[in-house]
Design a protein around this motif. Structure first.
Motif, PDB file in Angstrom:
ATOM      1  N   MET A   1     -14.895 -13.263 -13.823  1.00  0.00           N
ATOM      2  CA  MET A   1     -13.584 -13.808 -14.097  1.00  0.00           C
ATOM      3  C   MET A   1     -13.087 -14.588 -12.880  1.00  0.00           C
ATOM      4  O   MET A   1     -13.208 -14.140 -11.757  1.00  0.00           O
ATOM      5  N   ARG A   2     -12.538 -15.754 -13.145  1.00  0.00           N
ATOM      6  CA  ARG A   2     -11.995 -16.570 -12.061  1.00  0.00           C
ATOM      7  C   ARG A   2     -10.517 -16.261 -11.884  1.00  0.00           C
ATOM      8  O   ARG A   2      -9.776 -16.160 -12.854  1.00  0.00           O
ATOM      9  N   TYR A   3     -10.132 -16.138 -10.635  1.00  0.00           N
ATOM     10  CA  TYR A   3      -8.733 -15.881 -10.305  1.00  0.00           C
ATOM     11  C   TYR A   3      -8.149 -17.136  -9.672  1.00  0.00           C
ATOM     12  O   TYR A   3      -8.797 -17.791  -8.852  1.00  0.00           O
ATOM     13  N   PRO A   4      -6.905 -17.476 -10.015  1.00  0.00           N
ATOM     14  CA  PRO A   4      -6.256 -18.591  -9.317  1.00  0.00           C
ATOM     15  C   PRO A   4      -5.956 -18.194  -7.866  1.00  0.00           C
ATOM     16  O   PRO A   4      -5.951 -17.005  -7.508  1.00  0.00           O
ATOM     17  N   ALA A   5      -5.706 -19.180  -7.032  1.00  0.00           N
ATOM     18  CA  ALA A   5      -5.485 -18.950  -5.600  1.00  0.00           C
ATOM     19  C   ALA A   5      -4.307 -17.999  -5.369  1.00  0.00           C
ATOM     20  O   ALA A   5      -4.350 -17.163  -4.462  1.00  0.00           O
ATOM     21  N   SER A   6      -3.262 -18.093  -6.202  1.00  0.00           N
ATOM     22  CA  SER A   6      -2.090 -17.227  -6.004  1.00  0.00           C
ATOM     23  C   SER A   6      -2.449 -15.754  -6.231  1.00  0.00           C
ATOM     24  O   SER A   6      -1.988 -14.878  -5.493  1.00  0.00           O
ATOM     25  N   GLU A   7      -3.299 -15.470  -7.238  1.00  0.00           N
ATOM     26  CA  GLU A   7      -3.708 -14.082  -7.483  1.00  0.00           C
ATOM     27  C   GLU A   7      -4.636 -13.583  -6.378  1.00  0.00           C
ATOM     28  O   GLU A   7      -4.571 -12.414  -5.986  1.00  0.00           O
ATOM     29  N   LYS A   8      -5.501 -14.449  -5.871  1.00  0.00           N
ATOM     30  CA  LYS A   8      -6.382 -14.057  -4.763  1.00  0.00           C
ATOM     31  C   LYS A   8      -5.543 -13.669  -3.547  1.00  0.00           C
ATOM     32  O   LYS A   8      -5.819 -12.655  -2.883  1.00  0.00           O
ATOM     33  N   LEU A   9      -4.516 -14.472  -3.257  1.00  0.00           N
ATOM     34  CA  LEU A   9      -3.648 -14.177  -2.124  1.00  0.00           C
ATOM     35  C   LEU A   9      -2.899 -12.861  -2.335  1.00  0.00           C
ATOM     36  O   LEU A   9      -2.776 -12.044  -1.411  1.00  0.00           O
ATOM     37  N   GLU A  10      -2.456 -12.620  -3.557  1.00  0.00           N
ATOM     38  CA  GLU A  10      -1.770 -11.374  -3.869  1.00  0.00           C
ATOM     39  C   GLU A  10      -2.694 -10.170  -3.703  1.00  0.00           C
ATOM     40  O   GLU A  10      -2.286  -9.133  -3.162  1.00  0.00           O
ATOM     41  N   ILE A  11      -3.954 -10.313  -4.117  1.00  0.00           N
ATOM     42  CA  ILE A  11      -4.935  -9.233  -3.964  1.00  0.00           C
ATOM     43  C   ILE A  11      -5.203  -8.969  -2.487  1.00  0.00           C
ATOM     44  O   ILE A  11      -5.271  -7.810  -2.043  1.00  0.00           O
ATOM     45  N   ILE A  12      -5.331 -10.043  -1.694  1.00  0.00           N
ATOM     46  CA  ILE A  12      -5.557  -9.885  -0.249  1.00  0.00           C
ATOM     47  C   ILE A  12      -4.398  -9.135   0.392  1.00  0.00           C
ATOM     48  O   ILE A  12      -4.588  -8.195   1.166  1.00  0.00           O
ATOM     49  N   ARG A  13      -3.164  -9.516   0.057  1.00  0.00           N
ATOM     50  CA  ARG A  13      -1.988  -8.839   0.636  1.00  0.00           C
ATOM     51  C   ARG A  13      -1.894  -7.390   0.160  1.00  0.00           C
ATOM     52  O   ARG A  13      -1.506  -6.510   0.930  1.00  0.00           O
ATOM     53  N   LEU A  14      -2.277  -7.158  -1.093  1.00  0.00           N
ATOM     54  CA  LEU A  14      -2.250  -5.795  -1.623  1.00  0.00           C
ATOM     55  C   LEU A  14      -3.240  -4.901  -0.883  1.00  0.00           C
ATOM     56  O   LEU A  14      -2.913  -3.771  -0.520  1.00  0.00           O
ATOM     57  N   VAL A  15      -4.446  -5.431  -0.598  1.00  0.00           N
ATOM     58  CA  VAL A  15      -5.463  -4.653   0.133  1.00  0.00           C
ATOM     59  C   VAL A  15      -5.017  -4.444   1.576  1.00  0.00           C
ATOM     60  O   VAL A  15      -5.173  -3.346   2.134  1.00  0.00           O
ATOM     61  N   GLU A  16      -4.442  -5.460   2.198  1.00  0.00           N
ATOM     62  CA  GLU A  16      -3.980  -5.331   3.589  1.00  0.00           C
ATOM     63  C   GLU A  16      -2.865  -4.291   3.715  1.00  0.00           C
ATOM     64  O   GLU A  16      -2.829  -3.519   4.677  1.00  0.00           O
ATOM     65  N   ASP A  17      -1.952  -4.250   2.745  1.00  0.00           N
ATOM     66  CA  ASP A  17      -0.788  -3.375   2.823  1.00  0.00           C
ATOM     67  C   ASP A  17      -1.021  -1.990   2.212  1.00  0.00           C
ATOM     68  O   ASP A  17      -0.152  -1.120   2.311  1.00  0.00           O
ATOM     69  N   SER A  18      -2.157  -1.786   1.593  1.00  0.00           N
ATOM     70  CA  SER A  18      -2.416  -0.521   0.902  1.00  0.00           C
ATOM     71  C   SER A  18      -2.640   0.617   1.893  1.00  0.00           C
ATOM     72  O   SER A  18      -3.230   0.427   2.966  1.00  0.00           O
ATOM     73  N   HIS A  19      -2.162   1.817   1.546  1.00  0.00           N
ATOM     74  CA  HIS A  19      -2.409   2.995   2.380  1.00  0.00           C
ATOM     75  C   HIS A  19      -3.801   3.565   2.126  1.00  0.00           C
ATOM     76  O   HIS A  19      -4.284   4.386   2.885  1.00  0.00           O
ATOM     77  N   LEU A  20      -4.475   3.099   1.037  1.00  0.00           N
ATOM     78  CA  LEU A  20      -5.854   3.502   0.747  1.00  0.00           C
ATOM     79  C   LEU A  20      -6.822   2.608   1.524  1.00  0.00           C
ATOM     80  O   LEU A  20      -6.436   1.546   2.026  1.00  0.00           O
ATOM     81  N   SER A  21      -8.058   3.011   1.569  1.00  0.00           N
ATOM     82  CA  SER A  21      -9.060   2.154   2.220  1.00  0.00           C
ATOM     83  C   SER A  21      -9.299   0.909   1.348  1.00  0.00           C
ATOM     84  O   SER A  21      -8.988   0.901   0.156  1.00  0.00           O
ATOM     85  N   ALA A  22      -9.847  -0.104   1.967  1.00  0.00           N
ATOM     86  CA  ALA A  22     -10.096  -1.359   1.246  1.00  0.00           C
ATOM     87  C   ALA A  22     -11.036  -1.136   0.069  1.00  0.00           C
ATOM     88  O   ALA A  22     -10.808  -1.657  -1.032  1.00  0.00           O
ATOM     89  N   SER A  23     -12.097  -0.349   0.276  1.00  0.00           N
ATOM     90  CA  SER A  23     -13.066  -0.143  -0.806  1.00  0.00           C
ATOM     91  C   SER A  23     -12.446   0.616  -1.982  1.00  0.00           C
ATOM     92  O   SER A  23     -12.718   0.288  -3.143  1.00  0.00           O
ATOM     93  N   LEU A  24     -11.567   1.612  -1.708  1.00  0.00           N
ATOM     94  CA  LEU A  24     -10.901   2.333  -2.798  1.00  0.00           C
ATOM     95  C   LEU A  24      -9.920   1.431  -3.543  1.00  0.00           C
ATOM     96  O   LEU A  24      -9.835   1.460  -4.773  1.00  0.00           O
ATOM     97  N   THR A  25      -9.166   0.633  -2.795  1.00  0.00           N
ATOM     98  CA  THR A  25      -8.202  -0.282  -3.418  1.00  0.00           C
ATOM     99  C   THR A  25      -8.934  -1.283  -4.298  1.00  0.00           C
ATOM    100  O   THR A  25      -8.528  -1.543  -5.441  1.00  0.00           O
ATOM    101  N   LEU A  26     -10.034  -1.829  -3.780  1.00  0.00           N
ATOM    102  CA  LEU A  26     -10.796  -2.808  -4.568  1.00  0.00           C
ATOM    103  C   LEU A  26     -11.431  -2.160  -5.786  1.00  0.00           C
ATOM    104  O   LEU A  26     -11.511  -2.781  -6.855  1.00  0.00           O
ATOM    105  N   ALA A  27     -11.877  -0.920  -5.663  1.00  0.00           N
ATOM    106  CA  ALA A  27     -12.466  -0.208  -6.805  1.00  0.00           C
ATOM    107  C   ALA A  27     -11.420  -0.013  -7.897  1.00  0.00           C
ATOM    108  O   ALA A  27     -11.711  -0.172  -9.082  1.00  0.00           O
ATOM    109  N   LYS A  28     -10.165   0.342  -7.501  1.00  0.00           N
ATOM    110  CA  LYS A  28      -9.093   0.518  -8.482  1.00  0.00           C
ATOM    111  C   LYS A  28      -8.716  -0.804  -9.147  1.00  0.00           C
ATOM    112  O   LYS A  28      -8.348  -0.831 -10.323  1.00  0.00           O
TER     113      LYS A  28
END
Length: 170
Positions: free
Chosen positions: A1-28
């Protein structure tokens, strides 16, 4: 699935700000780690512009014949109208010191509608043999085809099968 640039940026910020590890956040989120880190590297190098979809096409094809070479091939073909694509390729390579294959010349000429279709001679088969057989060893099946290969000349293709060939075992 292709994500637009705005969603990619939102995912990056979500992973950066998450209290979980990056791999757990990405898995969810259901995003492969390799995909995320490819996005993240581009984001760190070029900012939000790096998250835009990039064209999957290469900018330069290594074996593409340049347009000026193609036009020179066409000019040579218009000057030397009696030459076949094979002969044109050899002549062009000799004169211009630039190698082009016979198939390349053929494709260039075909694109410019300079290739004529071959002339076919249709010969109808007879219903019976003109010379009737008188003995068993005279019963042969033959097939002849006469072909003109442009730039090479006329050729006969023939197959011969006698009535005993089917019994030969190797």
């Amino acid at each position: 699935m292709r994500y637009p640039a705005s969603e990619k940026l939102e995912i990056i910020r979500l992973v950066e700000d998450s209290h979980l590890s990056a791999s757990l956040t990405l898995a969810k989120l259901g995003i492969p780690r390799t995909t995320f880190y490819r996005w993240y590297d581009r984001y760190l190098q070029r900012g939000e512009a790096g998250l835009q979809d990039q064209s999957p096409k290469p900018t330069h094809v290594w074996n593409r014949v340049p347009t000026e070479v193609k036009s020179k091939v066409v000019q040579l073909a218009l000057q030397e109208t009696e030459l076949s694509p094979r002969e044109l390729a050899v002549t062009f390579t000799d004169q211009e010191r630039y190698f082009v294959s016979e198939s390349t010349v053929y494709r260039v000429l075909k694109a410019h509608d300079l290739i004529t279709s071959p002339a076919f001679i249709v010969i109808k088969a007879a219903n019976a043999f003109k010379d009737k057989t008188t003995a068993i060893n005279q019963l042969w099946q033959t097939d002849f085809t006469y072909i003109k290969v442009l730039g090479w000349g006329w050729f006969y293709l023939s197959t011969v099968l006698d009535d005993y060939s089917r019994y030969i075992v190797f």
